[in-house]
Design a protein around this motif. Structure first.
Motif, PDB file in Angstrom:
ATOM      1  N   TYR A   1      51.917 -26.354  32.135  1.00 57.67           N
ATOM      2  CA  TYR A   1      53.926 -25.975  32.679  1.00 57.67           C
ATOM      3  C   TYR A   1      54.730 -25.463  32.415  1.00 57.67           C
ATOM      4  O   TYR A   1      54.881 -24.523  33.382  1.00 57.67           O
ATOM      5  CB  TYR A   1      54.344 -27.417  33.571  1.00 57.67           C
ATOM      6  N   ALA A   2      54.495 -25.166  31.231  1.00 55.06           N
ATOM      7  CA  ALA A   2      55.915 -24.581  30.477  1.00 55.06           C
ATOM      8  C   ALA A   2      55.343 -23.424  30.592  1.00 55.06           C
ATOM      9  O   ALA A   2      55.856 -22.363  30.753  1.00 55.06           O
ATOM     10  CB  ALA A   2      56.066 -24.947  29.301  1.00 55.06           C
ATOM     11  N   LEU A   3      53.708 -22.913  30.393  1.00 55.67           N
ATOM     12  CA  LEU A   3      52.896 -21.782  30.256  1.00 55.67           C
ATOM     13  C   LEU A   3      52.995 -20.941  31.451  1.00 55.67           C
ATOM     14  O   LEU A   3      53.858 -20.081  31.274  1.00 55.67           O
ATOM     15  CB  LEU A   3      51.489 -22.536  29.527  1.00 55.67           C
ATOM     16  N   VAL A   4      53.159 -21.382  32.555  1.00 58.37           N
ATOM     17  CA  VAL A   4      53.267 -21.133  33.675  1.00 58.37           C
ATOM     18  C   VAL A   4      54.368 -20.504  34.122  1.00 58.37           C
ATOM     19  O   VAL A   4      55.159 -19.410  34.877  1.00 58.37           O
ATOM     20  CB  VAL A   4      53.003 -22.079  34.774  1.00 58.37           C
ATOM     21  N   GLN A   5      55.943 -21.233  33.586  1.00 57.95           N
ATOM     22  CA  GLN A   5      56.978 -20.963  33.847  1.00 57.95           C
ATOM     23  C   GLN A   5      57.339 -19.892  33.045  1.00 57.95           C
ATOM     24  O   GLN A   5      58.021 -19.192  33.500  1.00 57.95           O
ATOM     25  CB  GLN A   5      57.683 -21.857  33.564  1.00 57.95           C
ATOM     26  N   THR A   6      56.440 -19.123  31.816  1.00 57.77           N
ATOM     27  CA  THR A   6      57.534 -18.220  30.948  1.00 57.77           C
ATOM     28  C   THR A   6      56.980 -17.315  30.679  1.00 57.77           C
ATOM     29  O   THR A   6      56.829 -16.481  30.299  1.00 57.77           O
ATOM     30  CB  THR A   6      57.309 -19.604  29.645  1.00 57.77           C
ATOM     31  N   ARG A   7      55.388 -17.730  31.578  1.00 53.39           N
ATOM     32  CA  ARG A   7      54.530 -16.421  31.399  1.00 53.39           C
ATOM     33  C   ARG A   7      54.504 -15.896  32.961  1.00 53.39           C
ATOM     34  O   ARG A   7      53.717 -15.029  33.145  1.00 53.39           O
ATOM     35  CB  ARG A   7      53.033 -16.087  30.840  1.00 53.39           C
ATOM     36  N   THR A   8      55.485 -16.544  34.145  1.00 51.93           N
ATOM     37  CA  THR A   8      55.487 -15.908  35.159  1.00 51.93           C
ATOM     38  C   THR A   8      56.414 -14.974  35.688  1.00 51.93           C
ATOM     39  O   THR A   8      57.425 -15.204  34.852  1.00 51.93           O
ATOM     40  CB  THR A   8      55.007 -16.603  36.792  1.00 51.93           C
ATOM     41  N   GLU A   9      56.522 -13.581  36.025  1.00 54.57           N
ATOM     42  CA  GLU A   9      57.651 -12.887  37.039  1.00 54.57           C
ATOM     43  C   GLU A   9      58.940 -13.652  36.968  1.00 54.57           C
ATOM     44  O   GLU A   9      58.381 -15.052  38.348  1.00 54.57           O
ATOM     45  CB  GLU A   9      57.275 -12.276  37.702  1.00 54.57           C
TER      46      GLU A   9
ATOM     47  N   TYR B   1      68.561 -23.110  34.737  1.00 55.77           N
ATOM     48  CA  TYR B   1      68.633 -24.496  34.425  1.00 55.77           C
ATOM     49  C   TYR B   1      69.098 -24.282  32.608  1.00 55.77           C
ATOM     50  O   TYR B   1      69.800 -24.767  32.063  1.00 55.77           O
ATOM     51  CB  TYR B   1      68.354 -25.823  34.784  1.00 55.77           C
ATOM     52  N   LEU B   2      67.817 -23.727  31.888  1.00 56.75           N
ATOM     53  CA  LEU B   2      67.638 -24.586  30.472  1.00 56.75           C
ATOM     54  C   LEU B   2      67.755 -23.180  30.063  1.00 56.75           C
ATOM     55  O   LEU B   2      67.084 -22.194  30.384  1.00 56.75           O
ATOM     56  CB  LEU B   2      66.126 -25.600  30.498  1.00 56.75           C
ATOM     57  N   LYS B   3      67.790 -23.673  28.738  1.00 54.49           N
ATOM     58  CA  LYS B   3      66.951 -22.485  27.238  1.00 54.49           C
ATOM     59  C   LYS B   3      65.969 -22.435  27.703  1.00 54.49           C
ATOM     60  O   LYS B   3      65.344 -23.338  27.797  1.00 54.49           O
ATOM     61  CB  LYS B   3      67.898 -22.790  26.365  1.00 54.49           C
ATOM     62  N   GLU B   4      65.471 -21.082  26.458  1.00 50.42           N
ATOM     63  CA  GLU B   4      64.414 -20.990  26.323  1.00 50.42           C
ATOM     64  C   GLU B   4      63.587 -21.939  25.658  1.00 50.42           C
ATOM     65  O   GLU B   4      62.580 -22.757  25.558  1.00 50.42           O
ATOM     66  CB  GLU B   4      64.232 -19.849  25.791  1.00 50.42           C
ATOM     67  N   GLU B   5      64.295 -22.228  23.976  1.00 49.32           N
ATOM     68  CA  GLU B   5      63.858 -23.275  23.453  1.00 49.32           C
ATOM     69  C   GLU B   5      64.537 -24.664  23.526  1.00 49.32           C
ATOM     70  O   GLU B   5      62.873 -25.679  23.997  1.00 49.32           O
ATOM     71  CB  GLU B   5      64.781 -22.784  22.067  1.00 49.32           C
ATOM     72  N   GLU B   6      64.399 -25.043  25.085  1.00 49.23           N
ATOM     73  CA  GLU B   6      64.621 -26.088  25.876  1.00 49.23           C
ATOM     74  C   GLU B   6      64.065 -26.766  26.611  1.00 49.23           C
ATOM     75  O   GLU B   6      63.546 -27.711  27.249  1.00 49.23           O
ATOM     76  CB  GLU B   6      66.121 -26.351  26.526  1.00 49.23           C
ATOM     77  N   LEU B   7      62.740 -25.717  26.878  1.00 47.49           N
ATOM     78  CA  LEU B   7      62.072 -25.454  28.491  1.00 47.49           C
ATOM     79  C   LEU B   7      60.744 -26.505  28.144  1.00 47.49           C
ATOM     80  O   LEU B   7      60.304 -28.266  28.814  1.00 47.49           O
ATOM     81  CB  LEU B   7      61.513 -24.232  28.485  1.00 47.49           C
TER      82      LEU B   7
END
Length: 628
Positions: free
Chosen positions: A359-367, A138-144
């Protein structure tokens, strides 16, 4: 002009319906659960002859157990099917559970209410993986980071309001049970209506075959998550926070009633302070991190949890019994209670700073195709930690420890867990030190950093103005960066720990140490082949006049040996600072000012065959001239 911020997300359909759906779900969990706990603690509801204290801790374990049992299946569903459609189905389940709970409240059937508590845990376990894995869709990268912060803030505000409402409604004379039943049903129906407004979130792995073997699938997703150390240790950090929070939140009714001699309103006050703190800390994350995932906030959060948790233990000592039970007003009127309230509030703030970046790290660094299952692995471990927390609390209290001693034990364990995690993954403590140094000394404006790839190798080249250059760059770029630096700077006492921990590559001129030079080029090549970012200062030394010097030939050699994309960067505003060589050697003059404005610019990536040192030198000069 208005600057975009996390609160703007509430104007969008891609966030608001999700937020409302999650908010109402968390509200209903706590509306129902808190009404049940108040009946147990203050009104004598019992089951199987258990004491109120034992039943309260058992209730915590019963609610959490479904996360361990069903998160694996929930993660698979969220990968295979549209997440918005799943959200609507889960909300229909919630309505059915609340109908059953209504009979439990009206008939005062503790067994039926405990069964419904378990089913609400099932409902939350099914919603958890899609709630967090849908955010990157749903969100852009800078909004995560801001989106995660809003979800966490909303969750804890919902917890707070649910607990307050549950306490007030169930205590309403004569009609308390009817009011709770009506409220639970109304909130569940409202949540389903909100979920109907969620935009479609297509499956990320539609071909996935559902594995009904819970134990086998659980082992698979945990093992898969463990391959990425940063992600897995972030999951462990989140799980520890919920262990810590579960102990505190579960003991607050008894703490308010038995230790602080308060009525249910005092309990509500304590929960309010803690929840407002977590919400505030979650909302602060985006502001403190500059709209990027900043894991440097995590050690700051764990430090706050430890300091204020220990202080809370000492603040609880010597609390005497009042002439009559405290109401919220009389409790606040006692000056010695202010310290207790401040500790709980600040622990909540620290908790928000701790958990949102994880939480944000898990979302951004997981496939992308595994994100839901990574969140499921997180929920499984969360539930395991919270069930253990409930069991440990029962055991410690039954062994004769006071509630204050139990809370102190958990706080001391928090110190040990923090040391363990940051020893395993030094990146957390490194990012904290960099964040602290850079944000204390400067205000950094960033432009063009989106040219730096999220994955894969790249060579960064930048002008060299001061001893802070590497730290400013490291604090501005989301990915870890391997810096190539002069061996004398590498060994500077003030910064050597940071550089060593970050995996910096020391280099020396051939005339000084040819062995170190060759070793450096070997490390650079190995890092680029491994898909890492490497940053080089091609001038070879810090400027002595503030101007860009001629680039050394090392850049050409690196690109011949390992051709990778190259990003030219330019630093402005550091010339004249305490750590530059203006007016003499660095660090031998008084700093002129703190929090000065500096700028980091990045140009689009160049292919290696178009990135000779002369071209890169001209590109950085153009960046400096264009913005000077």
């Amino acid at each position: 002009m208005h600057q975009p911020n996390q609160f703007d997300l509430f104007r969008t359909r891609r966030f608001l319906p999700l937020f409302v759906t999650q908010f109402l779900g968390a509200f209903n969990d706590n509306l129902f659960k808190n009404a049940l706990l108040v009946l147990i603690t203050f009104h004598g509801l019992s089951a199987a002859g258990m004491s109120a204290q034992t039943l309260v801790n058992a209730a915590a374990g019963i609610f959490i157990l479904p996360f361990f049992l069903f998160s694996t299946f929930a993660g698979q569903l969220a990968e295979k099917y549209d997440k918005a459609s799943l959200a609507r189905a889960v909300k229909l389940l919630e309505i059915a559970i609340m109908v059953m709970a209504g009979f439990g409240f009206l008939l005062h059937q503790a067994g039926l209410l405990m069964s419904c508590l378990f089913l609400m845990g099932v409902h939350s376990a099914l919603f958890g993986p899609l709630k967090y894995s849908i955010l990157p869709q749903y969100l852009k990268e800078e909004e995560l980071l801001g989106g995660n912060g809003m979800i966490e803030m909303g969750t804890f505000v919902a917890i707070l309001l649910g607990q307050i409402s549950g306490t007030l409604l169930i205590q309403h004379q004569a009609y308390g049970e009817y009011l709770i039943v009506a409220a639970c049903l109304l909130v569940a129906i409202s949540g389903w209506l909100a979920s109907r407004k969620m935009p479609s979130a297509p499956p990320t792995s539609p071909e996935l075959r559902l594995n009904w073997n819970i134990l086998g699938e659980t082992w698979f997703i945990i093992r898969h998550s463990a391959r990425n150390k940063a992600v897995f240790n972030s999951i462990l950090g989140i799980s520890w926070f919920w262990f810590f929070g579960a102990v505190y939140l579960t003991q607050l009714p008894e703490l308010a009633h038995k230790v602080l001699h308060g009525d249910p309103g005092v309990y509500t006050l304590l929960v309010t302070l803690f929840s407002i703190g977590v919400g505030s800390g979650s909302a602060l994350c985006e502001k403190l991190s500059g709209r990027k995932v900043e894991i440097g906030l995590v050690p700051l959060g764990s430090l706050g949890l430890s300091i204020f948790g220990i202080d809370l233990y000492f603040a609880l000592q010597g609390i005497g019994a009042p002439a009559q039970i405290h109401t919220p007003g009389s409790f606040i009127a006692v000056a010695s209670h202010w310290r207790i309230m401040a500790d709980l509030l600040l622990m909540g703030v620290a908790g928000g700073l701790f958990i949102v970046p994880l939480y944000a790290l898990v979302q951004t660094r997981t496939e992308k195709e595994f994100t839901s299952r990574a969140i499921a692995a997180n929920n499984i471990l969360n539930s395991l930690f919270m069930v253990v927390a409930a069991g440990m609390s029962i055991a410690v209290l039954n062994a004769g420890a006071s509630i204050a001693e139990l809370l102190l034990l958990v706080t001391v364990l928090n110190v040990a867990v923090a040391i363990y995690i940051y020893t395993l993954i030094p990146e957390f403590i490194l990012r904290f030190l960099v964040w602290l140094l850079v944000n204390t000394l400067y205000r950094v404006r960033e432009e063009g950093l989106d040219h730096i790839p999220e994955q894969g190798p790249a060579l960064l080249v930048c002008n060299h103005v001061s001893y802070m250059d590497a730290l400013v760059i490291a604090g501005s770029i989301r990915r870890p960066v391997r810096f190539v630096m002069d061996h004398r700077i590498y060994q500077m006492p003030l910064f050597s720990f940071i550089f060593r921990t970050a995996g910096a590559i020391r280099i020396a001129p051939e005339r000084e140490d040819a062995g170190i030079k060759e070793e450096a080029f070997g490390e650079i090549a190995a890092a680029l082949r491994a898909g890492e970012l490497v940053c080089l200062f091609p001038e070879g030394t810090i400027t002595r006049n503030g101007k860009l010097s001629r680039f050394q030939p090392g850049t050409d050699r690196i690109l011949r040996e390992t051709p990778v994309p190259v990003i030219a960067m330019a630093l402005q505003g550091l010339w004249g600072s305490f750590l530059s060589r203006k007016d003499g050697p660095a660090m031998r003059k008084w700093p002129r000012r703190f929090r000065s404005r500096i700028t980091l610019l990045a140009a689009p990536a160049r292919p290696p065959e178009q990135a000779s040192r002369q071209v890169l030198e001209q590109q950085i000069r153009a960046l400096l001239d264009a913005k000077s």
